[in-house]
Design an enzyme around this catalytic site. Structure first.
Site, PDB file in Angstrom:
ATOM      1  CG  PHE A   1      -1.765  -1.285   1.272  1.00 16.28           C
ATOM      2  CD1 PHE A   1      -2.641  -1.638   0.258  1.00 16.28           C
ATOM      3  CD2 PHE A   1      -1.614  -2.150   2.346  1.00 16.28           C
ATOM      4  CE1 PHE A   1      -3.350  -2.826   0.320  1.00 16.28           C
ATOM      5  CE2 PHE A   1      -2.328  -3.342   2.409  1.00 16.28           C
ATOM      6  CZ  PHE A   1      -3.194  -3.684   1.397  1.00 16.28           C
TER       7      PHE A   1
ATOM      8  CB  ILE B   1       2.291  -6.309  -2.863  1.00 14.98           C
ATOM      9  CG1 ILE B   1       1.350  -5.551  -3.798  1.00 14.98           C
ATOM     10  CG2 ILE B   1       3.735  -6.001  -3.233  1.00 14.98           C
ATOM     11  CD1 ILE B   1       1.434  -4.025  -3.630  1.00 14.98           C
TER      12      ILE B   1
ATOM     13  CB  ALA C   1      -1.331  -6.022 -13.952  1.00 13.06           C
TER      14      ALA C   1
ATOM     15  NE  ARG D   1      -7.749  -8.823 -23.397  1.00 15.79           N
ATOM     16  CZ  ARG D   1      -7.009  -9.425 -24.310  1.00 15.79           C
ATOM     17  NH1 ARG D   1      -5.974  -8.804 -24.835  1.00 15.79           N
ATOM     18  NH2 ARG D   1      -7.302 -10.638 -24.686  1.00 15.79           N
ATOM     19  CB  ILE D   2     -10.843  -7.306 -16.846  1.00 18.91           C
ATOM     20  CG1 ILE D   2     -11.615  -5.996 -16.647  1.00 18.91           C
ATOM     21  CG2 ILE D   2     -10.634  -8.032 -15.520  1.00 18.91           C
ATOM     22  CD1 ILE D   2     -10.913  -4.956 -15.797  1.00 18.91           C
ATOM     23  CG  LEU D   3      -4.512  -8.427 -17.663  1.00 16.82           C
ATOM     24  CD1 LEU D   3      -3.236  -7.992 -16.960  1.00 16.82           C
ATOM     25  CD2 LEU D   3      -4.186  -9.097 -18.998  1.00 16.82           C
TER      26      LEU D   3
ATOM     27  CE  LYS E   1     -11.318 -16.410  -6.720  1.00 16.00           C
ATOM     28  NZ  LYS E   1     -11.197 -17.885  -6.685  1.00 16.00           N
TER      29      LYS E   1
ATOM     30  CE  LYS F   1      -8.346   2.741 -19.420  1.00 14.48           C
ATOM     31  NZ  LYS F   1      -9.080   3.987 -19.818  1.00 14.48           N
TER      32      LYS F   1
ATOM     33  CD  GLU G   1      -2.272   3.221  -6.611  1.00 20.03           C
ATOM     34  OE1 GLU G   1      -2.141   3.600  -7.792  1.00 20.03           O
ATOM     35  OE2 GLU G   1      -1.468   3.522  -5.715  1.00 20.03           O
TER      36      GLU G   1
HETATM   37 MO1  MOS Z   1       1.298   2.569  -4.256  1.00 22.06          MO
HETATM   38  S1  MOS Z   1       0.750   3.912  -2.827  1.00 22.06           S
HETATM   39  O1  MOS Z   1       1.992   3.318  -5.540  1.00 22.06           O
HETATM   40  O2  MOS Z   1       1.971   1.253  -3.511  1.00 22.06           O
END
Ligand code: MOS
Length: 721
Positions: free
Chosen positions: A234, A460, A504, A607-609, A612, A680, A684
């Site tokens: 984060f 992460i 991604a 596009r969604i990879l 889930k 894209k 966040e």
């Molecule tokens: Mo983010 S706040 O670029 O891990």
């Protein structure tokens, strides 16, 4: 076209839920010593005396490192910034100086045989710090700087405000935030001659390797960082934290591997915090509700000399129409823990306050909040007059409103009651810039029809292992169990790292390009064009000829590296992601307590990879939004700047009981400008304005507008509930 886009589970899931995934502090090295950091107790000052004898005599203690006995480090930042106070930039210049720049700064390291002995020894350390009485910890109490590169103006906003039929001039404040990842930061340093191996928990390994090498004054090629699993970042693990440098120093001094695992309070105090913000938003509109002017000016804070400032107005230039525009940022230099990137720096707090002001304006103009936003969607980026790469805010607003049942909202505040609860609905738009950063990856197709993907990219908790494997599977026509992805090791090709929602797209494109090269070589071997080649289930089909891959490979490996870096497309068009949040809240008419009853987000992010992991990212973003709206705030003691709620008992992120049913709609979108995969970033996007949907709903429920986040019950009551 079957694997990319589907809801594939994370390949690292079983290792994590069974406890076999090895996190930074879990590595068991022979002869490992454990160390504990000791921290400063004043916001600014000078260490007067340190008495180490008692700590050194404590059971199991092997060494006490202070600025008096620690090997001097060179101070040669890779990117020296002219005109800044060089001393204050020494956040990673650990145990080098008697100067203290913030409360909680590490001033000593106690090394012992066990972690408990190190903590015990740390308690026994005696030191006195002379406080500099001129230190400031309150951003409102100092004269802020206004850096030129953060101010921008077009047209005449003051005139637009004067001539407006409807106008809003409001100030919102947001508190500081801590990233608060589940896994506290930890580093195990292990030297082999001149070569350092650091097992840590970091987000951007190639960058972290340079930072660590620079801090220690050694060549980056002599540093290896391993971060195979990262328990959330984060932002707090974008850069290395003091524990990494301290571990490296101690391990060199003692000639044995040293582990420095930070306590939860130390994570709050020594890793970056999100700056608090004070934001003035001005909106001017004509009688039809079309915006003619937009102003967004913010005050943030950081340590003296630090380069980062919370980019509050990052999305403001392209969100809505309006010919007269002013954005600006001022920085108050205070002695608080260094400010840095936390969960969508900029938009998370900037879009939130702006979307609250938009709600205020919609009411003044007598328009439905969704309709008001729709008539203010610009046809192009209004600040640069460049086209949008793809833009589905209108669709997100419409589809979100429909799925949520927005038409049932009563525009008049305080008009729905359910027993002692006042019920309301609110919404907000979501905006986040889209980025691609430099990344490399290597893909190897083996003679037995398996493949390996290698990059120092990290996972992460976001799903990098799953997503990068999916891309290779799709491109090489292999089933999921034939592709292995190795991440989190700086010996592998440098990936993008995880940050800024670019992971991604950037690392994925590198994998895509490596696979494309392998496909080209297979096509060449078969005498066809790459575009005419189909790879599926381990078979290469060209024209009417099907050849098993093993036969094409003939015992050879095919290996290729993919490399991507930002180019013309990042400036020729405005690339961003969009969405819309809808929330229903109930506010207790007696206590002022707010409960979110349901929430929905509709998002367009290319596009969604993986449906889930993408959905999970949005669930997480909106969960942060609920916390930001109602409970989350970093609190500093005004007397000495210490963070007083430095643990998860007192620092209130949203927990299960705070989070209701959340629905996520993923809109179909392809972005031809973003990268060859047309994706894209979305990690966040789910938090960029989410809190405003909750507080706008709170207003609709009660008629109380809380402009000082978080909207805790005392503020709701004080607002005249
Ligand atoms: Mo983010 S706040 O670029 O891990």
């Amino acid at each position: 076209m079957t694997i990319v886009g589907s809801a594939v589970s994370r390949v690292d899931g079983p290792a994590k839920v069974t406890g076999t995934a090895v996190y930074a502090a879990d590595f068991a090295l022979a002869d490992l010593a454990h160390a504990a950091l000791v921290q400063a107790t004043v916001p600014r000052g000078r260490i007067h005396t340190i008495h180490t004898a008692e700590a050194e005599a404590a059971p199991g203690v092997r060494a006490v490192l202070t600025h008096e006995n620690t090997r001097p480090l060179p101070w040669a930042p890779r990117d020296p910034r002219p005109g800044v106070d060089p001393k204050a930039g020494e956040r990673l210049h650990v145990l080098q100086t008697d100067e203290v720049f913030y409360n909680g700064q590490p001033v000593a390291l106690v090394v012992a045989e066990t972690y408990e002995q190190a903590c015990h020894g740390a308690l026994a350390l005696q030191f006195e710090i002379e406080r500099d009485e001129g230190s400031a910890v309150d951003p409102e109490a100092v004269e802020p700087e206004a850096p030129d590169d953060q101010q921008s103006s077009m047209g005449d906003l003051d005139a637009a405000m004067r001539d407006a039929v409807h106008s809003v001039d409001v100030t919102y404040t947001t508190p500081g935030h801590s990233s608060a990842p589940m896994e506290p930061h930890a580093s195990i340093a292990d030297w082999d001659g001149d070569r350092l191996t650091l097992r840590g928990s970091y987000q951007m390994l190639k960058f972290n390797r340079n930072e660590l090498a620079d801090s220690l004054g050694i060549d980056p090629s002599n540093v290896r960082i391993l971060s195979p699993y990262v328990g959330g970042g984060f932002g707090s693990k974008l850069g290395i934290a003091p524990e990494a440098v301290a571990a490296a120093l101690a391990a060199r001094q003692l000639g044995r591997p040293v582990s420095v695992a930070m306590s939860r309070p130390q994570v709050f105090e020594t890793t970056m915090r999100r700056s608090e913000t004070r934001q003035r938003v001005r909106l001017a509109a004509g009688g039809d509700g079309r915006l003619t002017g937009i102003g967004h000016e913010a005050l943030v804070s950081s340590l003296p000399g630090e380069a980062f400032s919370e980019p509050v107005t990052q999305a403001t230039p392209f969100m809505y129409r309006g010919d007269n525009r002013t954005t600006g940022l001022r920085i108050a230099r205070v002695n608080r823990t260094c400010a840095g990137s936390v969960r969508a720096p900029g938009e998370a707090v900037g879009v939130t306050a702006f979307e609250n002001a938009m709600d205020e304006m919609a009411e003044k103009a007598g328009l439905d909040p969704v309709a008001f936003r729709k008539i203010n969607i610009p046809a192009e980026d209004p600040s640069q007059h460049i086209p949008f790469s793809s833009h589905k805010l209108a669709e997100a607003l419409d589809e979100g409103a429909r799925a949520f049942g927005w038409d049932k909202r009563r525009a008049e505040p305080r008009s729905v009651r359910d027993g002692e609860w006042l019920v309301g609905m609110g919404m907000a738009s979501a905006f986040r810039v889209n980025m691609v950063v430099e990344a490399e990856a290597r893909v190897r197709l083996n003679p037995d029809g398996t493949a390996e993907v290698e990059t120092d990219m990290t996972d992460i908790g976001t799903g990098s292992y799953a997503v990068l494997s999916q891309i290779a599977c799709e491109m090489l026509g292999l089933p999921a169990d034939r592709v292995t992805t190795r991440l989190g090791d700086t010996e592998l090709p440098p990936g993008s790292g995880s940050g800024g929602s670019f992971g991604a797209s950037s690392s994925g494109t590198a994998v895509f390009l490596a696979c494309e090269e392998i496909r080209g070589r297979i096509a060449e071997a078969l005498g066809c064009a790459e575009g005419d080649l189909t790879l599926k289930d381990g078979v290469a089909v060209a024209g009417n000829r099907a050849t098993p891959l093993a036969e094409v490979l003939g015992g050879r490996c095919l290996e290729a590296e993919g490399h991507v870096e930002p180019g013309e497309t990042s400036s020729a068009v405005r690339q961003a992601t969009y969405g819309a949040y809808f929330a229903e809240v109930a506010v207790n008419a007696v206590t002022g307590e707010t409960r979110v009853r349901r929430m929905l987000g509709a998002f367009a992010a290319g596009r969604i990879l993986n449906r889930k992991t993408a959905r999970s990212q949005f669930l997480g973003g909106m969960t942060w939004g609920i916390g930001m709206a109602l409970t989350e705030a970093l609190l500093h003691d005004p007397r000495h700047g210490q963070i007083v709620n430095h643990d998860l008992a007192e620092y209130h992120v949203a927990v299960n009981a705070d989070v209701p049913q959340i629905d996520v709609l993923l809109l179909d979108e392809r972005d031809d400008w973003s990268n060859p995969m047309q994706t894209k970033g979305l990690g966040e996007l789910g938090v960029c304005g989410a809190a405003a949907a909750v507080t706008n709903a709170l207003y609709n429920a009660t008629g109380v507008r809380v402009r000082d986040y978080p909207a805790t019950l005392d503020k709701v009551l004080a607002g005249g509930l």
